[in-house]
Design an enzyme around this catalytic site. Structure first.
Site, PDB file in Angstrom:
ATOM      1  N   SER A  71       0.793  -1.228   0.000  1.00 53.91           N
ATOM      2  CA  SER A  71       0.000   0.000   0.000  1.00 53.91           C
ATOM      3  C   SER A  71       0.825   1.278   0.000  1.00 53.91           C
ATOM      4  O   SER A  71       0.249   2.372  -0.081  1.00 53.91           O
ATOM      5  CB  SER A  71      -0.956   0.008   1.188  1.00 53.91           C
ATOM      6  OG  SER A  71      -2.020  -0.887   0.967  1.00 53.91           O
ATOM      7  N   THR A  72       2.134   1.187   0.060  1.00 54.81           N
ATOM      8  CA  THR A  72       2.947   2.376  -0.219  1.00 54.81           C
ATOM      9  C   THR A  72       2.559   2.943  -1.579  1.00 54.81           C
ATOM     10  O   THR A  72       2.643   4.147  -1.814  1.00 54.81           O
ATOM     11  CB  THR A  72       4.444   2.041  -0.179  1.00 54.81           C
ATOM     12  OG1 THR A  72       4.750   1.430   1.078  1.00 54.81           O
ATOM     13  CG2 THR A  72       5.298   3.285  -0.334  1.00 54.81           C
TER      14      THR A  72
END
Length: 380
Positions: A71-72
């Site tokens: 999810s970066t």
């Protein structure tokens, strides 16, 4: 893209300090392969790597090695949206149905792009039957999400949209531009910054051999088992779609346009964040007025999926990793499950990124430690 590290503002030891720290982490076995990159006021001050990208072959980590960073990548998606908004292609308060009429099913017609960015549109879940091949079918996923019944009226609550978030924003971008978000990322963000081969949604098949291989860290299964079984986030995300080493190494995941996660080098995503704050080699992604708008506190309500307050801006979490988020609200960015993270701080001019391939779903201790080290060294 230049890889030179320029030490500035009285901090000539920052590169050496970070390099020594990550070398020790790899030597101790705590890390396998790792990258750390830092920009300050638009210029690189740290570009450090250590360890192996692929333990099976011994291939070393290099500065341009892309890592699946889960999810970066949401911070990258948000950045694409803001670049388009600055150009007048998108507007935050536009109803999603104006671009995507099918999304209005079951009472979602008032949902806006702003609601999507703040995880407030009320469609955080996907069916438990879904598998990775389902994720790779963008059209089917978007049709499924458009037809979903909301868990709450859009805009009345917030809850982390782990999987659906990227599809909603990706489809909005596609409908507004006629191009998939992976292409928009490359053409409008990555290529101008010289990082088109290090920042991806959908890695080309010819580049898959460059990607770092993830390895589940010892204790990963126990860390997941220790989490509350009734956590709504678990009910919203099937086990087959929960990031882990097998998921992040899957060529179908890496090669598909799934903008809820992303594949990147630390120096590439740090450079992207730096270009939000300042001009980087002649490129500035958004002006100061837009930056203030997109990084202002948008919601600090209790997140219905994780059960505690989550300060958020427009598409980014607020608060520095390893610090009290409510005391560091100038910091914006996104962590990724597994321990990667990227953030920027307009108050200090810092942009930071860390990628790693020893995947652990629990607390991101290395990211917290390095984030604190960089922040404290920069202000010493």
């Amino acid at each position: 893209m230049s890889t030179a590290v320029e030490n500035r503002e009285g901090h000539p030891v920052m590169q050496q300090l970070v390099q020594r720290t990550i070398d020790l982490l790899v030597a101790s076995g705590e890390e396998l392969g790792i990258q750390v990159a830092v920009y300050r006021h638009g210029r690189p001050v740290v570009d450090a790597v250590a360890g192996v990208a692929d333990p099976a072959t011994g291939r070393p980590v290099t500065p341009d090695t892309p890592f699946f960073a889960a999810s970066t990548g949401k911070g990258v998606t948000a950045t694409v949206v803001h670049v388009l908004a600055e150009r007048g292609v998108l507007a935050y308060d536009t109803p999603i149905v104006d671009l995507w009429p099918e999304f209005g099913a079951h009472g979602k017609q008032k949902a806006t792009l702003r609601h999507a960015l703040t995880h407030s549109i009320g469609v955080p879940a996907v069916p438990a039957r879904l598998t990775v091949p389902d994720l790779a079918d963008r059209d089917a996923m978007c049709a499924l999400i458009a037809d979903a019944e909301p868990w709450w009226e859009p805009g009345t609550a917030t809850g982390y949209h782990a999987v659906t978030w990227g599809y909603v924003l990706g489809e909005v971008v596609r409908r507004a531009t006629g191009r998939p978000i992976s292409q928009v990322l490359r053409e409008e963000v990555a290529a101008p910054l010289g990082i088109a081969d290090e920042l991806y949604f959908g890695v080309p098949a010819s580049q898959l051999g460059r990607i770092a291989r993830l390895v589940d860290a010892p204790g990963s299964a126990e860390a997941i088992a220790a989490m509350p079984a009734d956590l709504p986030l678990f009910k919203a995300t099937p086990p087959a779609l929960t990031p882990g080493a097998d998921y992040g190494n899957n060529p179908l995941v890496l090669g598909s346009d799934i903008p809820s996660g992303g594949t990147m080098s630390a120096r590439a995503v740090a450079r992207m964040y730096a270009a939000l704050l300042d001009e980087v080699d002649g490129v500035r992604l958004v002006p100061d007025a837009r930056l203030r708008e997109i990084t202002a506190l948008a919601t600090a309500d209790t997140d219905r999926m994780i059960g505690f307050p989550a300060p958020r801006a427009l598409g980014y979490n607020l608060g520095r990793p390893g610090a009290d988020p409510h005391r560091t609200l100038t910091v914006f960015g996104m962590p990724g499950m597994g321990g990667s993270t990227a953030w920027a701080d307009p108050a200090t001019g810092l942009a930071f990124a860390l990628t790693r391939n020893r995947f652990f779903p629990g607390p991101a201790t290395t990211a917290d430690r390095l984030s604190t080290l960089i922040a404290e060294t920069a202000t010493a």
